[in-house]
Motif scaffolding. Structure first.
Motif, mmCIF file in Angstrom:
data_model
loop_
_atom_site.group_PDB
_atom_site.id
_atom_site.type_symbol
_atom_site.label_atom_id
_atom_site.label_comp_id
_atom_site.label_asym_id
_atom_site.label_seq_id
_atom_site.Cartn_x
_atom_site.Cartn_y
_atom_site.Cartn_z
ATOM 1 N N HIS A 1 22.803 -1.056 -7.915
ATOM 2 C CA HIS A 1 21.817 0.071 -8.686
ATOM 3 C C HIS A 1 22.684 1.222 -7.435
ATOM 4 N N ALA A 2 22.637 1.090 -6.476
ATOM 5 C CA ALA A 2 22.508 2.672 -5.454
ATOM 6 C C ALA A 2 23.041 3.469 -6.023
ATOM 7 N N TYR A 3 22.905 4.160 -6.147
ATOM 8 C CA TYR A 3 23.539 5.849 -6.596
ATOM 9 C C TYR A 3 24.819 6.075 -5.908
ATOM 10 N N SER A 4 25.168 7.337 -6.300
ATOM 11 C CA SER A 4 26.894 6.999 -6.190
ATOM 12 C C SER A 4 26.819 9.045 -5.777
ATOM 13 N N MET A 5 25.998 8.949 -4.230
ATOM 14 C CA MET A 5 25.586 10.401 -4.434
ATOM 15 C C MET A 5 27.435 11.007 -3.703
ATOM 16 N N PRO A 6 27.485 11.809 -4.597
ATOM 17 C CA PRO A 6 28.594 12.382 -3.694
ATOM 18 C C PRO A 6 28.789 13.187 -2.603
ATOM 19 N N VAL A 7 29.227 12.530 -1.491
ATOM 20 C CA VAL A 7 28.471 13.463 -0.296
ATOM 21 C C VAL A 7 30.409 13.880 0.552
ATOM 22 N N TYR A 8 30.469 14.986 1.704
ATOM 23 C CA TYR A 8 31.451 14.300 2.381
ATOM 24 C C TYR A 8 31.699 13.872 3.507
ATOM 25 N N ASP A 9 32.162 12.383 3.682
ATOM 26 C CA ASP A 9 32.374 11.442 3.879
ATOM 27 C C ASP A 9 34.217 10.862 4.158
ATOM 28 N N ASP A 10 34.302 9.705 4.359
ATOM 29 C CA ASP A 10 35.629 8.724 3.619
ATOM 30 C C ASP A 10 35.480 7.547 3.232
ATOM 31 N N ARG A 11 34.622 7.987 2.239
ATOM 32 C CA ARG A 11 34.520 6.627 1.416
ATOM 33 C C ARG A 11 35.153 7.165 -0.082
ATOM 34 N N PRO A 12 35.106 5.934 -1.316
ATOM 35 C CA PRO A 12 35.738 6.090 -2.516
ATOM 36 C C PRO A 12 34.196 6.615 -2.965
ATOM 37 N N HIS A 13 34.062 7.692 -3.778
ATOM 38 C CA HIS A 13 32.802 8.335 -4.217
ATOM 39 C C HIS A 13 32.762 7.839 -6.068
ATOM 40 N N GLU B 1 33.304 18.089 8.683
ATOM 41 C CA GLU B 1 32.975 18.035 7.024
ATOM 42 C C GLU B 1 34.533 18.613 7.099
ATOM 43 N N ALA B 2 34.690 19.575 7.208
ATOM 44 C CA ALA B 2 36.196 19.531 7.134
ATOM 45 C C ALA B 2 37.545 18.740 6.808
ATOM 46 N N ASN B 3 36.806 17.801 8.265
ATOM 47 C CA ASN B 3 37.940 16.199 8.049
ATOM 48 C C ASN B 3 37.594 15.331 6.606
ATOM 49 N N GLN B 4 36.453 15.334 6.784
ATOM 50 C CA GLN B 4 35.807 14.665 5.547
ATOM 51 C C GLN B 4 36.311 15.041 4.224
ATOM 52 N N ASP C 1 39.006 17.432 3.257
ATOM 53 C CA ASP C 1 40.666 16.956 3.925
ATOM 54 C C ASP C 1 41.030 15.708 3.369
ATOM 55 N N PHE C 2 40.236 14.595 3.781
ATOM 56 C CA PHE C 2 40.456 13.372 3.296
ATOM 57 C C PHE C 2 40.414 12.569 2.373
ATOM 58 N N GLN C 3 39.001 12.689 1.667
ATOM 59 C CA GLN C 3 38.413 13.041 -0.154
ATOM 60 C C GLN C 3 39.356 13.385 -0.804
ATOM 61 N N VAL C 4 40.098 14.563 -0.394
ATOM 62 C CA VAL C 4 41.037 15.598 -1.008
ATOM 63 C C VAL C 4 42.346 14.014 -1.171
ATOM 64 N N ARG C 5 42.683 14.050 0.218
ATOM 65 C CA ARG C 5 44.209 13.623 0.395
ATOM 66 C C ARG C 5 43.933 11.556 -0.390
ATOM 67 N N MET C 6 42.505 11.289 -0.319
ATOM 68 C CA MET C 6 42.511 9.651 -0.925
ATOM 69 C C MET C 6 43.104 9.880 -3.132
ATOM 70 N N LYS C 7 42.272 11.348 -3.295
ATOM 71 C CA LYS C 7 42.091 10.950 -4.863
ATOM 72 C C LYS C 7 43.312 11.319 -5.563
ATOM 73 N N ALA C 8 43.923 12.105 -4.415
ATOM 74 C CA ALA C 8 45.587 12.659 -5.026
ATOM 75 C C ALA C 8 45.938 11.697 -4.369
ATOM 76 N N TYR C 9 45.968 10.384 -3.791
ATOM 77 C CA TYR C 9 47.108 9.350 -3.510
ATOM 78 C C TYR C 9 46.414 8.676 -4.318
ATOM 79 N N PHE C 10 45.640 7.783 -5.223
ATOM 80 C CA PHE C 10 44.757 7.474 -6.356
ATOM 81 C C PHE C 10 45.706 7.623 -7.896
ATOM 82 N N ASP C 11 45.161 8.751 -7.286
ATOM 83 C CA ASP C 11 46.196 10.213 -8.494
ATOM 84 C C ASP C 11 47.380 9.279 -9.543
#
Length: 908
Positions: free
Chosen positions: A671-683, A866-869, A871-881
């Motif tokens: 039941h945890a809300y998936s808060m869109p935040v800048y970090d290094d986890r998949p949201h 924040e810039a690194n967070q 960056d990784f969010q974008v790269r990780m999603k591009a990788y999975f995409d």
């Protein structure tokens, strides 16, 4: 080729639009619209509610809401809200926005706060520039603001202005050069310390708030510090009888000595002619070559008869030219703590003190701790304390336990009595300090400090209070203490689901919640009244409830002798429950994957529930997924569960690209809300919004087989998702970080079931990791490897059990890799050394595997910049995409980024 990629992209966009309807998919550029709620604070009368909204990457906006008429006031850049005792006044700080703060930091200029006071009954307000701290008197007649020193004042003195505002008169006055101040709880007196330029006027001052007269109690060209009243830790019912004395240190630094030379001043009889008693090193009981140390806080014992403080050995300052001294750390096998631990703890150890007591009625000094017994625990008892000696059991293998011999220490004379050898699992002291509860072997022992007797309080129970499902191979811990009954006769313990009341004389043990085991609901006592230390069994007892398999959460009420009755038990996660002191109201958050944890209010029985915040109304514009629970079994037939995030616009029977994210037990996050935040986890909100499923499975680990156990659970979970028709078997990816990073790295080498893998901060080589250092603590990894998270088994080393380590070590199976994978690691990781990620990359690269290593300089175990967070969010999603959605790979995935093309280094 480009034409084919464009066709695929068009098809994906068509599919996405069909799947999510009119709502738009969530992207990282949208994250800035999301805010979280911080510093939620109700007034004591329940009529007002203050909270701040903190947007991703933005500045707080403080909100003050009237729950009577719904009027809402927004305060840009506001923080630290506080209400006065009777809810007539509201105070807060404001500070510069983030951009201005960064500008001030770069210019090495002070970042100044402004303090505000607002009347909630008359509309009047008052403000103070350059505020450092603020406080209300308990009768709310006074509001005090301590200001920062003026910009440009480079003098060594610590004093600055103390602004005193009289709320009943709307007037204020200033006391200059104040370094510390404290009100007694009954608001009759203000004590403060002056620390002025050239030490002129330094001293202790006492203001009578009834007559507004001020006395200079002691003045000297020395430093005063550590001011504390005898009522600081008292309950409100004790305020009228306390607040009649306070303590402070007075000292001076001598250039040739390491430690400041202090004396302890005890001020009493403040309503008449104040009396000052002094303790210093000339006291006949005081140990030679020691000083009273300002590095330990002063505090009074419960009855106010004694002051607790710290002493420290005096040393001559060592002065030399550093260039003439060798810089070497000697790592010796006889070191109690490995040098790296000593280095990390150096500042703490350098400032450590030994506990002592001053019995001012007898002018007597008593030393409580020394090198043989360093830890003495504070408690509510006025004569006896518990001391712990860890020295005999110091070991690199200790992980999750701090074994110690336990002693009773008499604060009146320092006498010690050995109570128990080797206690691994201490539990809790009773609120009055009379009993100390601990686990020994499989029993729960209550030690009576007054009678020096031990009772096995669990002997009449037909169960063990150890958590036998605890996942690590060391002494199983107890479930914990719920509380102590007000009659002083019982202690209430947690079991897996139920609460048990155990008589302190060992005569009886009773399951008081009864239905927990049967219904698999975990009951835990919830303390609403911060002033109440005991559980009154004559009144209804509030219980927090959690369904083990349903994930329902909420609250029950228990009347002793009956069964718990639900008050508010829902298919959601309930949190942050609080009750204002002077109103029969409750405040709490309620969240699910689809519902942000906004605040609600209700009556004291959870009736008449009303929502009072709406932090993220923009969510309605976006495609959002939902969750369902999925049960599965591993190869051993053990029942497991996971929470499945369904994509927005899910179509029954359609199979979806799936990401599996795991660590240990994850289904509790259902039941945890998936808060869109800048970090290094998949949201999960983002991935579900863009057509993915995400599954978080639970994992049960077998001792000695961490990787094998994870492989079993994760592949079993994937097969279940395929069997149920959820996951597209050809498009399943994995992501794990830290301990999850080890698991993903191991699975990578064992199966080609998964299309791609992303592993973050991963321990990759069990043999080298075994001898690595946990950078942030300095501890060697022997403990976590043997009896901690890796759980290879006590005494199981790479040399005694080579075959076991080889089997579970990802680095031993590099040739088996058939799956493309991405590694994330920060070079300054204080938990898993960056070299672990590098080892995996180098080995895989050497064997011609498809590997990309995203190395972030100067980042820790999790990305913080924040810039690194982003960056990784974008790269990780591009990788999975690319791998799971068949979208075109970006250039950095196809060909990398040459170092000379790195944008960061191009910035001048």
């Amino acid at each position: 080729m480009k034409s084919l990629q464009i066709q695929i992209l068009i098809l994906f966009l068509i599919y996405s639009n069909q799947a999510i309807g009119q709502n738009k998919p969530l992207e990282i550029k949208d994250y800035a619209r999301w805010t979280r709620i911080v510093t939620a604070t109700p007034s004591s009368d329940g009529k007002w509610f203050a909270y701040a909204l903190r947007p991703n990457g933005g500045d707080d906006t403080l909100h003050l809401k009237s729950l009577t008429d719904g009027i809402l006031k927004r305060i840009p850049f506001g923080l630290n809200p506080s209400f006065s005792e009777n809810s007539n006044f509201f105070s807060y700080f404001t500070k510069p926005n983030k951009a201005e703060t960064e500008k001030l930091k770069k210019g090495k200029k002070p970042i100044l706060q402004k303090a505000y006071l607002q009347s909630l009954i008359g509309g009047d307000s008052f403000e103070v520039e350059s505020a450092n701290s603020m406080d209300f008197s308990s009768d709310e007649k006074y509001w005090l603001v301590h200001r920062q020193k003026e910009e440009g004042d480079k003098e060594s003195h610590k004093g600055s202005d103390l602004v005193v505002y009289i709320t009943t008169e709307g007037k204020s006055f200033v006391i200059g050069n104040v370094s510390e101040f404290a009100l007694n709880k009954k608001s009759s007196h203000l004590a403060y310390i002056v620390d002025a330029k050239d030490k002129i006027g330094n001293g202790i001052y006492l203001m009578n708030l009834t007559t507004m007269s001020t006395n200079v109690l002691d003045s000297d060209q020395k430093s005063y510090l550590g001011l504390v009243w005898d009522d600081k830790e008292s309950k409100k019912k004790e305020w009228s009888s306390k607040g009649n004395r306070f303590a402070v240190l007075k000292g001076e630094k001598i250039d040739s000595l390491e430690q400041q030379v202090n004396e302890l001043l005890l001020v009493s009889e403040i309503d008449g002619k104040p009396v000052i008693q002094t303790l210093n090193s000339e006291n006949p009981d005081f140990p030679k070559q020691f000083v009273i140390s300002e590095k330990s806080n002063l505090r009074f014992l419960q009855d106010g008869s004694s002051v607790w403080f710290g002493i420290k050995e005096q040393e001559i300052k060592f002065k030399a030219d550093k260039d003439t001294i060798p810089n070497v750390d000697v790592w010796h096998w006889k070191d109690s703590y490995i040098q790296s631990v000593q280095i990390v703890r150096a500042n703490r150890d350098r400032n450590a003190t030994f506990s002592s007591i001053y019995l001012f009625g007898q002018n007597k000094f008593v030393r409580l701790s020394d090198d043989g017994l360093k830890t003495v625990l504070s408690s509510g008892h006025n004569m006896f304390k518990i001391g712990l000696d860890e020295k005999p059991y110091i070991s690199d293998i200790n992980w999750g336990v701090s074994p110690a011999d336990m002693y009773r220490v008499n604060v009146k004379n320092g006498e010690r009595i050995l109570v128990e050898k080797l206690v691994n699992r201490p539990l809790q002291q009773s609120p009055d300090g009379k009993y100390y509860l601990y686990q020994k072997d499989t029993s729960i022992i209550a030690y009576n400090l007054e009678t020096n007797t031990k009772i096995n309080v669990s002997s009449k129970a037909n169960i063990k209070f150890m958590d036998l499902e605890h996942p690590y191979p060391h002494e199983k811990p107890p479930y914990g203490v719920a509380g102590w009954t007000k009659d002083g006769k019982n202690v209430i313990l947690n079991h897996k689901f139920d609460l048990w009341m155990l008589a302190l004389d060992g005569s009886k043990a009773e399951n008081i919640t009864k239905i927990g085991d049967k219904e698999e609901i975990r009951f835990r006592h919830f303390k609403l009244d911060k002033e109440e230390d005991w559980i009154d069994t004559k009144k209804p007892i509030l219980l927090e409830a959690y369904g083990e398999w349903t994930k329902k959460n909420g609250y029950y009420e228990l009347k002793l002798g009956g069964n718990p009755a639900p008050l508010f038990y829902v298919d959601a996660m309930i949190g942050s429950l609080q009750k204002p002191e002077k109103a029969e109201k409750l405040y709490f958050t309620k969240q699910t994957f689809e519902e942000f944890p906004d605040f609600f209010t209700s009556d004291s029985k959870f009736g008449n529930i009303q929502k009072i915040t709406d932090a993220n109304p923009q969510q309605g514009e976006y495609a959002w997924g939902r969750r369902k629970l999925v049960d599965f079994t591993n190869s051993k037939g053990q029942r497991l569960q996971g929470t499945l995030t369904m994509p927005a616009g899910y179509i029954e029977g359609q199979q979806y690209p799936t990401i599996m994210y795991f660590y240990e037990k994850m289904s509790d996050r259902h039941h945890a809300y998936s808060m869109p935040v800048y970090d290094d986890r998949p949201h999960f909100s983002t991935y579900a919004s863009n057509g993915y499923m995400v599954f978080m499975p639970d994992i049960i680990f077998e001792e000695g087989k961490p990787g094998t156990s994870s492989l079993d659970a994760v592949t079993s979970a994937a097969k279940k998702l395929i069997e149920l028709g959820y996951a597209d078997k050809n498009n399943i990816g994995l992501q794990g970080h830290s301990w999850g990073g080890y698991q993903t790295s191991f699975i990578l080498t064992q199966t080609d079931m998964f299309k791609c893998i992303v592993t973050g901060a991963p321990p990759t080589n069990l043999e080298s990791f075994y001898n690595n250092i946990y950078g942030s603590s300095g501890t060697v990894h022997h403990g976590i490897m043997e009896i901690g998270q890796v759980r290879m088994g006590r005494g199981v080393t790479p040399w005694t059990h080579r075959e076991d380590y080889n089997r579970e070590n990802p680095m031993r199976h590099i040739p088996n890799i058939k799956t493309p994978f991405l590694i994330l690691h920060g070079t300054k990781d204080g938990a898993v050394d960056w070299g672990q990620g590098l080892e995996l990359y180098n080995a895989a690269r050497r064997m011609g595997k498809e590997v990309i290593f995203l190395s972030y300089p100067n980042e820790g175990h999790h990305l913080s910049n924040e810039a690194n967070q982003k960056d990784f969010q974008v790269r990780m999603k591009a990788y999975f995409d690319h791998y799971l959605m068949n979208l075109p790979a970006p250039e950095w995935m196809e060909n990398g980024v040459p170092h000379l093309n790195k944008l960061y280094d191009k910035v001048k």
